[in-house]
Scaffold this motif. Structure first.
Motif, mmCIF file in Angstrom:
data_model
loop_
_atom_site.group_PDB
_atom_site.id
_atom_site.type_symbol
_atom_site.label_atom_id
_atom_site.label_comp_id
_atom_site.label_asym_id
_atom_site.label_seq_id
_atom_site.Cartn_x
_atom_site.Cartn_y
_atom_site.Cartn_z
ATOM 1 N N HIS A 118 0.110 -6.119 -12.199
ATOM 2 C CA HIS A 118 0.591 -5.442 -11.003
ATOM 3 C C HIS A 118 0.334 -6.278 -9.746
ATOM 4 O O HIS A 118 -0.501 -7.186 -9.743
ATOM 5 C CB HIS A 118 -0.111 -4.091 -10.844
ATOM 6 N N ALA A 119 1.004 -5.894 -8.663
ATOM 7 C CA ALA A 119 0.774 -6.541 -7.372
ATOM 8 C C ALA A 119 -0.477 -5.991 -6.694
ATOM 9 O O ALA A 119 -1.104 -6.674 -5.877
ATOM 10 C CB ALA A 119 1.984 -6.348 -6.463
ATOM 11 N N GLY A 120 -0.843 -4.753 -7.012
ATOM 12 C CA GLY A 120 -2.016 -4.144 -6.398
ATOM 13 C C GLY A 120 -2.409 -2.878 -7.118
ATOM 14 O O GLY A 120 -1.744 -2.444 -8.064
ATOM 15 N N ALA A 121 -3.499 -2.275 -6.685
ATOM 16 C CA ALA A 121 -3.965 -1.005 -7.236
ATOM 17 C C ALA A 121 -4.764 -0.294 -6.158
ATOM 18 O O ALA A 121 -5.382 -0.934 -5.295
ATOM 19 C CB ALA A 121 -4.826 -1.226 -8.476
ATOM 20 N N VAL A 122 -4.768 1.037 -6.208
ATOM 21 C CA VAL A 122 -5.553 1.836 -5.262
ATOM 22 C C VAL A 122 -6.476 2.762 -6.048
ATOM 23 O O VAL A 122 -6.018 3.518 -6.910
ATOM 24 C CB VAL A 122 -4.655 2.668 -4.326
ATOM 25 N N LEU A 123 -7.776 2.666 -5.770
ATOM 26 C CA LEU A 123 -8.757 3.595 -6.301
ATOM 27 C C LEU A 123 -9.018 4.636 -5.218
ATOM 28 O O LEU A 123 -9.516 4.293 -4.137
ATOM 29 C CB LEU A 123 -10.067 2.876 -6.648
ATOM 30 N N ARG A 124 -8.659 5.883 -5.468
ATOM 31 C CA ARG A 124 -8.836 6.939 -4.455
ATOM 32 C C ARG A 124 -10.100 7.718 -4.786
ATOM 33 O O ARG A 124 -10.175 8.444 -5.779
ATOM 34 C CB ARG A 124 -7.623 7.846 -4.405
ATOM 35 N N ALA A 125 -11.117 7.569 -3.941
ATOM 36 C CA ALA A 125 -12.418 8.203 -4.153
ATOM 37 C C ALA A 125 -12.589 9.366 -3.195
ATOM 38 O O ALA A 125 -12.463 9.204 -1.976
ATOM 39 C CB ALA A 125 -13.531 7.183 -3.944
ATOM 40 N N GLU A 126 -12.881 10.540 -3.735
ATOM 41 C CA GLU A 126 -13.136 11.719 -2.907
ATOM 42 C C GLU A 126 -14.619 11.755 -2.530
ATOM 43 O O GLU A 126 -15.485 11.711 -3.385
ATOM 44 C CB GLU A 126 -12.747 12.993 -3.648
ATOM 45 N N TYR A 164 0.829 -1.202 0.000
ATOM 46 C CA TYR A 164 0.000 0.000 0.000
ATOM 47 C C TYR A 164 0.865 1.256 0.000
ATOM 48 O O TYR A 164 0.623 2.197 -0.767
ATOM 49 C CB TYR A 164 -0.932 -0.016 1.212
ATOM 50 N N ARG A 165 1.905 1.265 0.848
ATOM 51 C CA ARG A 165 2.813 2.419 0.913
ATOM 52 C C ARG A 165 3.463 2.658 -0.436
ATOM 53 O O ARG A 165 3.556 3.798 -0.906
ATOM 54 C CB ARG A 165 3.897 2.181 1.979
ATOM 55 N N SER A 166 3.901 1.599 -1.096
ATOM 56 C CA SER A 166 4.569 1.722 -2.380
ATOM 57 C C SER A 166 3.636 2.334 -3.424
ATOM 58 O O SER A 166 4.041 3.214 -4.192
ATOM 59 C CB SER A 166 5.060 0.351 -2.859
ATOM 60 N N ILE A 167 2.371 1.884 -3.447
ATOM 61 C CA ILE A 167 1.444 2.366 -4.470
ATOM 62 C C ILE A 167 1.114 3.840 -4.285
ATOM 63 O O ILE A 167 1.060 4.601 -5.260
ATOM 64 C CB ILE A 167 0.159 1.517 -4.466
ATOM 65 N N ILE A 168 0.910 4.277 -3.048
ATOM 66 C CA ILE A 168 0.497 5.672 -2.854
ATOM 67 C C ILE A 168 1.676 6.635 -2.859
ATOM 68 O O ILE A 168 1.492 7.843 -3.059
ATOM 69 C CB ILE A 168 -0.328 5.856 -1.555
ATOM 70 N N THR A 169 2.905 6.144 -2.638
ATOM 71 C CA THR A 169 4.068 7.045 -2.659
ATOM 72 C C THR A 169 4.860 6.950 -3.952
ATOM 73 O O THR A 169 5.516 7.915 -4.354
ATOM 74 C CB THR A 169 5.010 6.753 -1.474
ATOM 75 N N GLY A 193 -14.320 12.983 3.392
ATOM 76 C CA GLY A 193 -12.915 12.695 3.130
ATOM 77 C C GLY A 193 -12.782 11.609 2.084
ATOM 78 O O GLY A 193 -13.774 11.042 1.623
ATOM 79 N N HIS A 194 -11.552 11.294 1.714
ATOM 80 C CA HIS A 194 -11.365 10.291 0.667
ATOM 81 C C HIS A 194 -11.363 8.888 1.260
ATOM 82 O O HIS A 194 -11.101 8.685 2.447
ATOM 83 C CB HIS A 194 -10.065 10.554 -0.102
ATOM 84 N N ILE A 195 -11.683 7.926 0.408
ATOM 85 C CA ILE A 195 -11.510 6.511 0.728
ATOM 86 C C ILE A 195 -10.554 5.928 -0.297
ATOM 87 O O ILE A 195 -10.729 6.121 -1.500
ATOM 88 C CB ILE A 195 -12.834 5.726 0.681
ATOM 89 N N ASP A 196 -9.553 5.215 0.164
ATOM 90 C CA ASP A 196 -8.684 4.453 -0.719
ATOM 91 C C ASP A 196 -9.187 3.018 -0.778
ATOM 92 O O ASP A 196 -9.202 2.315 0.244
ATOM 93 C CB ASP A 196 -7.240 4.468 -0.204
ATOM 94 N N PHE A 197 -9.630 2.597 -1.954
ATOM 95 C CA PHE A 197 -9.983 1.197 -2.164
ATOM 96 C C PHE A 197 -8.708 0.478 -2.600
ATOM 97 O O PHE A 197 -8.292 0.567 -3.757
ATOM 98 C CB PHE A 197 -11.085 1.071 -3.214
ATOM 99 N N PHE A 198 -8.077 -0.190 -1.652
ATOM 100 C CA PHE A 198 -6.803 -0.870 -1.872
ATOM 101 C C PHE A 198 -7.102 -2.290 -2.336
ATOM 102 O O PHE A 198 -7.627 -3.111 -1.583
ATOM 103 C CB PHE A 198 -6.002 -0.860 -0.579
ATOM 104 N N CYS A 199 -6.785 -2.565 -3.593
ATOM 105 C CA CYS A 199 -7.131 -3.840 -4.223
ATOM 106 C C CYS A 199 -5.879 -4.680 -4.450
ATOM 107 O O CYS A 199 -4.901 -4.201 -5.023
ATOM 108 C CB CYS A 199 -7.830 -3.595 -5.564
ATOM 109 N N GLY A 241 2.021 -0.847 -8.611
ATOM 110 C CA GLY A 241 0.630 -0.775 -9.008
ATOM 111 C C GLY A 241 0.182 0.664 -9.149
ATOM 112 O O GLY A 241 0.812 1.578 -8.613
ATOM 113 N N PRO A 242 -0.919 0.903 -9.857
ATOM 114 C CA PRO A 242 -1.377 2.272 -10.119
ATOM 115 C C PRO A 242 -2.188 2.862 -8.970
ATOM 116 O O PRO A 242 -2.885 2.157 -8.246
ATOM 117 C CB PRO A 242 -2.247 2.100 -11.364
ATOM 118 N N LEU A 243 -2.083 4.180 -8.823
ATOM 119 C CA LEU A 243 -2.945 4.966 -7.950
ATOM 120 C C LEU A 243 -3.906 5.707 -8.867
ATOM 121 O O LEU A 243 -3.481 6.539 -9.673
ATOM 122 C CB LEU A 243 -2.121 5.942 -7.108
ATOM 123 N N ILE A 244 -5.197 5.399 -8.770
ATOM 124 C CA ILE A 244 -6.186 5.882 -9.737
ATOM 125 C C ILE A 244 -7.165 6.824 -9.049
ATOM 126 O O ILE A 244 -7.813 6.447 -8.058
ATOM 127 C CB ILE A 244 -6.949 4.696 -10.365
#
Length: 381
Positions: free
Chosen positions: A178-186, A48-53, A190-196, A59-62
């Motif tokens: 990818h190993a994972g993906a994060v969908l960042r919904a505003e 998760y840290r890798s994807i968001i930073t 506040g936002h929710i990160d759907f960490f897949c 994996g992508p941060l979308i």
């Protein structure tokens, strides 16, 4: 001559199974691949840290707009070669109908892994017997609306240097697994990160170092298929499903503004609850309302669900909705399940044949604003 050759191969297999099965099972037990809680939590945190930073590295941060964007999340197809061991074959009609539905409605498609069964099959054969399926998936690729993750059964996609070439040949476009993906919904709260991610994180056998990944891809997978050994993977073991759900929930519940979405166990989870746990909550609610008809209906359903889920979390009444599981696309009755995030809702859906026709059925749904409130503790569940 061919029959004689096959008979000789079967004799060799039986002999090897007799000689090797016990020592192999001892080895697996001694150097167990069962995930340890600290390893699972560490692996999820790091991914998760890798994807968001460092978006794109693992994996992508979308950026996801809940009122406009739509995504379908499916997992665990285990595409095979249409033989007796192909768990996906019976589900193919429902899967193709589902993809046709989502493609026409411009959904984004996020696949959580174990899409191809590469422990038991040669990749070339999987490609050969699934041309129509890959063609339907290519519709999402052409719209740049496809994210492919890898799991433990298709670890090849994340491990072999030739994997990108094969993916390009399959999809006619340069895509990565990818190993994972994060969908960042505003959202208003506040936002929710759907960490897949697939959900095999922390398993030393398939999420360990380079050697262990190589061993699983090229030695253990073929050996398991040859000896017909089942070593209690989460997809087949009730105790491992329970352990997996607990570890995933505990990690997700400790995060801020995050929902974890996995596959791996083939067991749908919605709002951190299995179907059986949701039935118990519904039963309690029906009793409070004095709804005798609903009470009897739920009580009749519970024994059937107990055959699928033999464990109820001691804290299920107080769990926050931080963990979801998409289930799988290889149920033995042909049904597939998945998670939709669309029109401001997250929904657990299944596709099953009704009167011989693939049909979409909404099993559960929650508005994302309500989900956000519960995650942030804005008001009690």
């Amino acid at each position: 001559m061919r029959k004689l050759f096959l008979a000789i191969l079967e004799i060799i297999r039986v002999i090897l199974q007799f000689l090797l099965k016990k020592p192999v099972l001892w080895f697996v037990d001694r150097f167990s691949s069962a995930p340890r809680e600290e390893n699972v939590h560490e692996a999820l945190t790091e991914l998760y840290r890798s994807i968001i930073t460092e978006p794109g590295k693992k994996g992508p941060l979308i950026a996801f707009r809940p009122d406009e964007d739509k995504v379908i999340i499916l997992s665990d197809l285990h595409k095979g070669t249409r033989d007796g061991a192909d768990d996906f074959a019976i589900c193919e009609d429902n899967y193709l109908a589902a993809l046709d539905h989502y493609s026409k409605r411009n959904f984004y498609y996020l696949n959580l892994g174990d899409s191809e069964e590469l422990w038991e099959n040669i990749l070339a054969n999987v490609i050969r017997y699934n041309k129509e399926v890959f063609e339907k998936e290519k519709e999402f690729v052409r719209r740049k609306a496809f994210v492919k993750l890898f799991g433990n059964h298709d670890l090849y996609w994340g491990n072999d240097p030739l994997a990108p070439s094969f993916l390009k040949a399959i999809y006619d476009a340069p895509i990565r697994a990818h190993a994972g993906a994060v969908l960042r919904a505003e959202l208003p709260y506040g936002h929710i990160d759907f960490f897949c991610t697939h959900g095999h994180q922390g398993d030393a056998q398939s999420d360990g170092n380079a050697f262990s990944k190589w061993f699983v891809s090229y030695i253990w997978g073929p050996l398991q298929a040859l000896l017909e050994i089942n070593t209690n993977s989460p997809a087949t073991s009730s105790s491992m499903k329970t352990l997996h759900n607990r570890y995933m929930y505990d990690w997700s519940a400790a995060q801020q503004n995050l929902v974890l979405i996995t596959g791996h166990t083939h067991q749908p989870v919605f709002n951190s609850l299995t179907h059986l746990e949701r039935l118990y909550l519904q039963l309690e609610e029906a009793r409070k309302k004095g709804d005798e008809e609903q009470i009897e209906k739920i009580k009749a359903e519970i024994p059937r669900r107990k055959r699928e889920y033999d464990h109820v979390s001691f804290q299920f009444e107080k769990m926050i909705p931080s963990y979801f599981n998409a289930g799988c696309c290889c149920f033995d009755d042909g049904t597939i399940t998945g998670l939709e995030i669309a029109e401001g809702y997250i929904r657990l859906v299944k596709w099953a044949k009704l009167d011989g026709k693939p049909t979409r059925i909404v099993a559960e749904e929650t508005h994302l604003v309500e989900l956000s409130k519960r995650l942030t503790g804005t008001y009690p569940a």
